[in-house]
Design a protein around this motif. Sequence first.
Motif, mmCIF file in Angstrom:
data_model
loop_
_atom_site.group_PDB
_atom_site.id
_atom_site.type_symbol
_atom_site.label_atom_id
_atom_site.label_comp_id
_atom_site.label_asym_id
_atom_site.label_seq_id
_atom_site.Cartn_x
_atom_site.Cartn_y
_atom_site.Cartn_z
ATOM 1 N N ALA A 361 0.757 -1.526 -0.088
ATOM 2 C CA ALA A 361 -0.222 -0.140 0.026
ATOM 3 C C ALA A 361 0.541 1.567 0.263
ATOM 4 N N ARG A 362 1.904 1.155 -0.129
ATOM 5 C CA ARG A 362 3.475 1.903 -0.015
ATOM 6 C C ARG A 362 3.616 2.313 -1.289
ATOM 7 N N ASP A 363 3.740 4.084 -1.319
ATOM 8 C CA ASP A 363 4.316 4.599 -3.184
ATOM 9 C C ASP A 363 5.886 4.332 -2.673
ATOM 10 N N ALA A 364 6.546 5.145 -3.616
ATOM 11 C CA ALA A 364 8.414 4.427 -3.838
ATOM 12 C C ALA A 364 8.817 5.438 -2.792
ATOM 13 N N GLU A 365 7.759 6.790 -2.710
ATOM 14 C CA GLU A 365 8.470 7.448 -1.235
ATOM 15 C C GLU A 365 8.305 7.180 -0.401
ATOM 16 N N GLY A 366 6.182 6.403 -0.239
ATOM 17 C CA GLY A 366 6.540 5.646 1.273
ATOM 18 C C GLY A 366 7.466 4.932 1.630
ATOM 19 N N LEU A 367 7.632 3.881 0.012
ATOM 20 C CA LEU A 367 9.070 2.954 1.183
ATOM 21 C C LEU A 367 10.533 3.580 1.230
#
Length: 477
Positions: A361-367
């Motif tokens: 559920a996370r995008d690249a920035e969140g990851l």
Amino acid sequence: MAQVLEFKLPDLGEGLTEAEIVRWLVQVGDVVAVDQPVVEVETAKAMVEVPCPYGGVVTARFGEEGTELPVGAPLLTVAVGAPASGGSTEGSDTRGSGNVLVGYGTSEAPARRRRVRPARPGPSATPVPPEPAAAATVAPAATGQTGGLAGPGDATVPAADGPVPVISPLVRRLARENGLDLRELRGSGPDGLILRADVEDALRVAAAQGRVTQPTTGQHTRVATTTAPTRPAPVTPTAGTPTPSAPAGGRRIPLKGVRGAVADKLSRSRREIPDATCWVDADATELMRARTAMNAAGGPKISLLALLARICTAALARFPELNSTVDQEAREVVLFDHVHLGFAAQTERGLVVPVVRDAHARDAEGLTAEFARLTEAARTGTLTPAELTGGTFTLNNYGVFGVDGSTPIVNHPEAAMLGVGRIVPKPWVHEGELAVRQVVQLSLTFDHRVCDGGTAGGFLRHVADCVEQPAVLLRTL
């Protein structure tokens, strides 16, 4: 009238049965509040501060710094309902908070008040008399626990000068295991902070002078609880101790802490999981270009590990068999509807595998942000057991060690692990012509019980396709 309650080392998380005392945060005679941290301990997974569920006056501590205690062993005793010298115990509570180590499993408060059975003080108990005024109040209840507090005329245990400033518990352990007194060293770090290099230099000097260092007696002896019969502690061979099973003169490293936990988990994986490995070389040139373009556009920088994690979650959505575990008792494969992504991180304490919750559920920035946070916590040894358990799939970037390939062991009880080698320029046929491209080797080790080679190969091929053509990810974004 004061009542003495015994606080035992709580359950610190799944699979953790013991902890080592790193630093006491309170002294005997101190007034503690409910849920106040009283001791810092190190487990096989992390260092944590343990809060006490009672409020009152500390009457005894059990175990010196460096002592290893099993879960359920006494940590300290607290006299509740008794005023301390020059202070008040307002808020003292015999019921307990029930919130010992939130996130690690709570400890229920006692159902009723009880007195601890009288017991003679063991060698690990270190009762120190409080101020005379406090002793007069606390002594009637404390006598049943520690054999009586010393009166004003009795000999007292001299107070310690406090812990020596050391850069990490690993440095403290290195000194302890080699019998080196840190108080004799002068640290080269800021404000006299003792660094690892300081300890290693001191050990080299001691070796050159022919001095034999031995571990301090009793520091690694496991302490039994006062409510159960004691059994002789197992004798741990020390460096230079000859045994029938090994030649004399060798150096022995105990399989304990992180090293022991990893050894147990890997051994179990090898025993229970029939694993297989497949691998493929992929042209990562376009992925590297895509990352460069993302970072040139402004905003937080995107890590390569985050892009690989996003590719993994997309592939697991197509091949959910690899995001699973095997329930051996029920003889069932359990497919998860979420991806808790573990990633291997090498630290001074050894290899750890922090877990990114809900990575799907996370995008690249969140990851990227979560990888950075967990990596820093792993480096400083502050990961919680909750951050080290519950993974459903693991990403292992062993390319950071400068190697191309590997056949990793599956992180039990998961079903698969994706390995990523280093990305290096290599000759590659691109659009019918020989060119220098950025090439990476990808490997997938999987539990052959959950799927066959066709599924595993399909997953790995989809990952390779996304690496070679990042636009393929647009189908699942």
